[in-house]
Motif scaffolding. Structure first.
Motif, PDB file in Angstrom:
ATOM      1  N   ASP A   1       8.995   5.800  33.988  1.00 14.01           N
ATOM      2  CA  ASP A   1      10.370   5.528  33.709  1.00 14.01           C
ATOM      3  C   ASP A   1      11.311   6.600  33.450  1.00 14.01           C
ATOM      4  OD1 ASP A   1       9.454   3.096  34.459  1.00 14.01           O
ATOM      5  OD2 ASP A   1       9.405   2.322  32.461  1.00 14.01           O
ATOM      6  N   ASP A   2      10.771   7.499  32.687  1.00 18.41           N
ATOM      7  CA  ASP A   2      11.684   8.739  32.351  1.00 18.41           C
ATOM      8  C   ASP A   2      12.010   9.605  33.503  1.00 18.41           C
ATOM      9  OD1 ASP A   2      13.286  10.328  30.249  1.00 18.41           O
ATOM     10  OD2 ASP A   2      11.547  11.542  30.625  1.00 18.41           O
ATOM     11  N   ILE A   3      11.024   9.693  34.246  1.00 24.93           N
ATOM     12  CA  ILE A   3      11.315  10.726  35.675  1.00 24.93           C
ATOM     13  C   ILE A   3      12.198   9.723  36.405  1.00 24.93           C
ATOM     14  CG2 ILE A   3      10.243  11.276  37.723  1.00 24.93           C
ATOM     15  CD1 ILE A   3       9.260  12.842  34.883  1.00 24.93           C
ATOM     16  N   TRP A   4      12.195   8.534  36.583  1.00 25.36           N
ATOM     17  CA  TRP A   4      13.178   7.847  37.183  1.00 25.36           C
ATOM     18  C   TRP A   4      14.631   8.047  36.602  1.00 25.36           C
ATOM     19  CZ3 TRP A   4      15.815   6.015  40.954  1.00 25.36           C
ATOM     20  CH2 TRP A   4      16.625   4.893  40.692  1.00 25.36           C
ATOM     21  N   GLU A   5      14.752   7.654  35.270  1.00 23.40           N
ATOM     22  CA  GLU A   5      16.122   7.535  34.672  1.00 23.40           C
ATOM     23  C   GLU A   5      16.807   8.898  34.422  1.00 23.40           C
ATOM     24  OE1 GLU A   5      19.263   5.655  33.318  1.00 23.40           O
ATOM     25  OE2 GLU A   5      17.393   4.670  34.031  1.00 23.40           O
ATOM     26  N   ASN A   6      16.048   9.842  33.985  1.00 22.58           N
ATOM     27  CA  ASN A   6      16.497  11.313  33.606  1.00 22.58           C
ATOM     28  C   ASN A   6      16.518  12.355  34.736  1.00 22.58           C
ATOM     29  OD1 ASN A   6      17.812  10.682  31.045  1.00 22.58           O
ATOM     30  ND2 ASN A   6      15.354  10.368  30.332  1.00 22.58           N
ATOM     31  N   GLY A   7      15.557  11.822  35.891  1.00 24.52           N
ATOM     32  CA  GLY A   7      15.136  12.786  36.759  1.00 24.52           C
ATOM     33  C   GLY A   7      15.841  12.304  38.122  1.00 24.52           C
ATOM     34  N   ILE A   8      15.140  11.178  38.937  1.00 30.28           N
ATOM     35  CA  ILE A   8      15.744  11.071  40.188  1.00 30.28           C
ATOM     36  C   ILE A   8      17.114  10.485  40.082  1.00 30.28           C
ATOM     37  CG2 ILE A   8      15.293   9.751  42.209  1.00 30.28           C
ATOM     38  CD1 ILE A   8      12.174  10.051  41.538  1.00 30.28           C
ATOM     39  N   HIS A   9      17.304   9.354  39.228  1.00 31.24           N
ATOM     40  CA  HIS A   9      18.524   8.662  39.230  1.00 31.24           C
ATOM     41  C   HIS A   9      19.658   9.491  38.915  1.00 31.24           C
ATOM     42  CE1 HIS A   9      21.320   5.372  37.198  1.00 31.24           C
ATOM     43  NE2 HIS A   9      21.072   4.886  38.559  1.00 31.24           N
ATOM     44  N   SER A  10      19.390  10.486  37.708  1.00 34.86           N
ATOM     45  CA  SER A  10      20.201  11.483  37.328  1.00 34.86           C
ATOM     46  C   SER A  10      20.877  12.168  38.250  1.00 34.86           C
ATOM     47  CB  SER A  10      19.772  12.058  36.107  1.00 34.86           C
ATOM     48  OG  SER A  10      20.953  13.063  35.653  1.00 34.86           O
ATOM     49  N   ALA A  11      19.874  12.819  39.113  1.00 33.00           N
ATOM     50  CA  ALA A  11      20.250  13.699  40.285  1.00 33.00           C
ATOM     51  C   ALA A  11      20.964  13.106  41.502  1.00 33.00           C
ATOM     52  CB  ALA A  11      18.834  14.205  40.850  1.00 33.00           C
ATOM     53  N   VAL A  12      20.849  11.869  41.689  1.00 30.81           N
ATOM     54  CA  VAL A  12      21.401  11.153  42.651  1.00 30.81           C
ATOM     55  C   VAL A  12      22.722  10.809  42.307  1.00 30.81           C
ATOM     56  CG1 VAL A  12      21.397   8.966  44.271  1.00 30.81           C
ATOM     57  CG2 VAL A  12      19.278  10.165  43.824  1.00 30.81           C
ATOM     58  N   LEU A  13      23.027  10.348  41.087  1.00 29.87           N
ATOM     59  CA  LEU A  13      24.312  10.101  40.646  1.00 29.87           C
ATOM     60  C   LEU A  13      24.976  11.373  40.762  1.00 29.87           C
ATOM     61  CD1 LEU A  13      23.894   7.482  37.982  1.00 29.87           C
ATOM     62  CD2 LEU A  13      24.232   7.094  40.406  1.00 29.87           C
ATOM     63  N   GLU A  14      24.545  12.390  40.319  1.00 30.87           N
ATOM     64  CA  GLU A  14      25.325  13.911  39.967  1.00 30.87           C
ATOM     65  C   GLU A  14      25.812  14.369  41.123  1.00 30.87           C
ATOM     66  OE1 GLU A  14      24.464  18.419  38.156  1.00 30.87           O
ATOM     67  OE2 GLU A  14      23.230  16.641  37.745  1.00 30.87           O
TER      68      GLU A  14
ATOM     69  N   ASP B   1      16.740  19.018  38.053  1.00 28.12           N
ATOM     70  CA  ASP B   1      17.502  20.314  38.289  1.00 28.12           C
ATOM     71  C   ASP B   1      17.086  20.608  39.935  1.00 28.12           C
ATOM     72  OD1 ASP B   1      18.742  20.384  36.029  1.00 28.12           O
ATOM     73  OD2 ASP B   1      17.306  21.783  35.347  1.00 28.12           O
ATOM     74  N   GLN B   2      15.872  20.269  40.442  1.00 21.44           N
ATOM     75  CA  GLN B   2      15.323  20.628  41.673  1.00 21.44           C
ATOM     76  C   GLN B   2      15.964  19.736  42.891  1.00 21.44           C
ATOM     77  OE1 GLN B   2      11.140  21.996  42.493  1.00 21.44           O
ATOM     78  NE2 GLN B   2      10.770  21.580  40.477  1.00 21.44           N
ATOM     79  N   LEU B   3      15.989  18.426  42.422  1.00 16.90           N
ATOM     80  CA  LEU B   3      16.718  17.548  43.248  1.00 16.90           C
ATOM     81  C   LEU B   3      18.138  17.810  43.678  1.00 16.90           C
ATOM     82  CD1 LEU B   3      15.091  14.119  42.263  1.00 16.90           C
ATOM     83  CD2 LEU B   3      14.766  15.351  44.382  1.00 16.90           C
ATOM     84  N   VAL B   4      18.847  18.139  42.633  1.00 17.22           N
ATOM     85  CA  VAL B   4      20.452  18.420  42.780  1.00 17.22           C
ATOM     86  C   VAL B   4      20.312  19.609  43.844  1.00 17.22           C
ATOM     87  CG1 VAL B   4      22.102  19.342  41.708  1.00 17.22           C
ATOM     88  CG2 VAL B   4      21.160  17.464  40.564  1.00 17.22           C
ATOM     89  N   ALA B   5      19.721  20.608  43.476  1.00 20.25           N
ATOM     90  CA  ALA B   5      19.655  21.981  44.321  1.00 20.25           C
ATOM     91  C   ALA B   5      19.349  21.360  45.848  1.00 20.25           C
ATOM     92  CB  ALA B   5      18.703  22.939  43.914  1.00 20.25           C
ATOM     93  N   ALA B   6      18.229  20.741  45.966  1.00 19.39           N
ATOM     94  CA  ALA B   6      17.715  20.282  47.515  1.00 19.39           C
ATOM     95  C   ALA B   6      18.806  19.486  48.056  1.00 19.39           C
ATOM     96  CB  ALA B   6      16.572  19.586  47.273  1.00 19.39           C
ATOM     97  N   ILE B   7      19.384  18.515  47.385  1.00 21.94           N
ATOM     98  CA  ILE B   7      20.472  17.587  48.024  1.00 21.94           C
ATOM     99  C   ILE B   7      21.726  18.373  48.410  1.00 21.94           C
ATOM    100  CG2 ILE B   7      21.933  15.636  47.403  1.00 21.94           C
ATOM    101  CD1 ILE B   7      19.656  14.436  45.514  1.00 21.94           C
ATOM    102  N   GLN B   8      21.864  19.315  47.561  1.00 19.98           N
ATOM    103  CA  GLN B   8      23.117  20.346  47.725  1.00 19.98           C
ATOM    104  C   GLN B   8      22.830  21.193  49.101  1.00 19.98           C
ATOM    105  OE1 GLN B   8      24.369  22.046  44.041  1.00 19.98           O
ATOM    106  NE2 GLN B   8      25.509  20.188  43.254  1.00 19.98           N
ATOM    107  N   ALA B   9      21.735  21.514  49.189  1.00 18.11           N
ATOM    108  CA  ALA B   9      21.355  22.392  50.199  1.00 18.11           C
ATOM    109  C   ALA B   9      20.878  21.734  51.405  1.00 18.11           C
ATOM    110  CB  ALA B   9      20.062  23.156  49.727  1.00 18.11           C
ATOM    111  N   TRP B  10      20.459  20.717  51.496  1.00 14.01           N
ATOM    112  CA  TRP B  10      20.039  19.902  52.646  1.00 14.01           C
ATOM    113  C   TRP B  10      20.998  18.876  53.200  1.00 14.01           C
ATOM    114  CZ3 TRP B  10      14.444  19.711  50.284  1.00 14.01           C
ATOM    115  CH2 TRP B  10      13.858  20.898  50.342  1.00 14.01           C
ATOM    116  N   ILE B  11      21.724  18.154  52.334  1.00 15.66           N
ATOM    117  CA  ILE B  11      22.470  17.043  52.717  1.00 15.66           C
ATOM    118  C   ILE B  11      23.913  17.442  52.386  1.00 15.66           C
ATOM    119  CG2 ILE B  11      22.844  14.492  52.405  1.00 15.66           C
ATOM    120  CD1 ILE B  11      19.789  15.228  53.217  1.00 15.66           C
ATOM    121  N   VAL B  12      24.687  17.417  53.545  1.00 14.59           N
ATOM    122  CA  VAL B  12      25.928  17.724  53.488  1.00 14.59           C
ATOM    123  C   VAL B  12      26.996  16.537  52.954  1.00 14.59           C
ATOM    124  CG1 VAL B  12      27.992  18.318  54.977  1.00 14.59           C
ATOM    125  CG2 VAL B  12      25.821  19.196  55.902  1.00 14.59           C
TER     126      VAL B  12
END
Length: 313
Positions: free
Chosen positions: A201-214, A302-313
């Protein structure tokens, strides 16, 4: 993220991405001997910054082909930047040609134009000013001439009306937008495939969910029992409505493989990740894919934010 500086000065220089004359920039060095950065603010390319040594490399002449793509990225990321710091150009951007997900098809370009007009209209019939000189990177064009051609083509197709540099959507344009919105390539949704185990649950809330919204996207995360196969229908529908998918293989949930494979079959980008300690549980096929291995929720974010910014326009 705002950078604390030890030494900084303001000056005037040409934008390194479009050559616009006399743009304000700030030269700054981080404390404790950290790297030095240059910050630019251009009405065409938006706010962006980069390290001194990367700027020298980028302006050396060997990266001319990627400059139009960088203009598109910096302007669009600058518009979405809520903190006002601008977009950081880093080493990954030197390979932007290999991952930039920008269609060069004329009709995809016209669709992007129509969507942009619809998102900026407060009411039907409102005229929206589009200046190709300043707006072409914002709309994904590589030059002023290219954006002008898209506008002219959309007008000739009967999708928009033009009055000088003011444009409005015609009924046929709105009809086309209804069709576009059914197409996932223009969606703001991200489908999340992961285990429902409470330990994550913490991985979802503070990891994936946070990165997507950011990064400015909307997550689709479906939890529930697979009664009568209804959840499968919802999953397929959710993936079809998404622009890309994040797949976390932690705990080796087999459904994640299905969802990721379905998305890949649709031609969607899939960002794959897994807890580092679970690496040995992965199917051997995954050895051939880029995988983000994480150790904490913050590390994953942090890794997801970097990946989304790099791979998704």
């Amino acid at each position: 993220m705002t950078k604390r500086t030890q030494v900084s000065y303001d000056a005037i220089a040409d934008c390194i991405l479009c050559g616009e004359k006399d743009r304000p920039f700030t030269s700054a060095r981080q404390p404790n001997g950290g790297p030095a950065y240059t910050y630019y603010n251009c009405p065409r390319c938006g706010k962006y910054y980069l390290r001194f040594e990367l700027q020298e490399k980028l302006t050396s002449g060997g990266f001319k082909k990627i400059i139009p793509l960088l203009r598109i990225r910096t302007r669009n990321k600058s518009v979405k930047d809520t903190e006002g710091n601008g977009y950081e150009i880093d080493e990954r951007d030197l390979n932007i040609e290999s991952y930039a997900n920008i269609s060069t098809d004329l009709f995809d370009a016209i669709d992007r134009l129509l969507l942009w007009l619809s998102e900026n209209q407060e009411y039907h019939g409102q005229w929206i000013r589009v200046n190709p000189l300043w707006n072409y990177p914002l709309l994904g064009a590589r030059s002023e001439t290219e954006l002008y051609y898209w506008l002219k083509s959309a007008e000739e197709l009967g999708l928009i009306s033009n009055s000088q540099w003011d444009f409005t959507l015609k009924p046929s344009g709105w009809d086309r937008i209804n069709e576009i919105r059914k197409n996932s390539k223009f969606s703001n949704n991200v489908f999340i495939a992961k285990s429902f185990d409470p330990s994550l649950d913490d991985i979802w809330e503070n990891g994936i969910h946070s990165a997507v919204l950011e990064t400015g996207y909307s997550p689709i995360y479906l939890k529930g029992d697979n009664e009568f196969g209804l959840i499968d229908n919802k999953i397929i529908s959710g993936i079809r409505r998404s622009r890309f998918l994040i797949a976390d293989y932690t705990l080796d949930r087999r459904g994640v493989y299905f969802e990721a494979g379905f998305a890949m079959g649709m031609g969607l980008k899939v960002i794959e990740c897994c807890r580092k300690s679970d690496k040995g549980l992965l199917h051997f096929d995954k050895e051939h894919y880029t995988m983000l291995y994480w150790e904490s929720a913050e590390d994953l974010r942090d890794q997801l934010v970097a990946a989304i910014q790099a791979w998704i326009v």
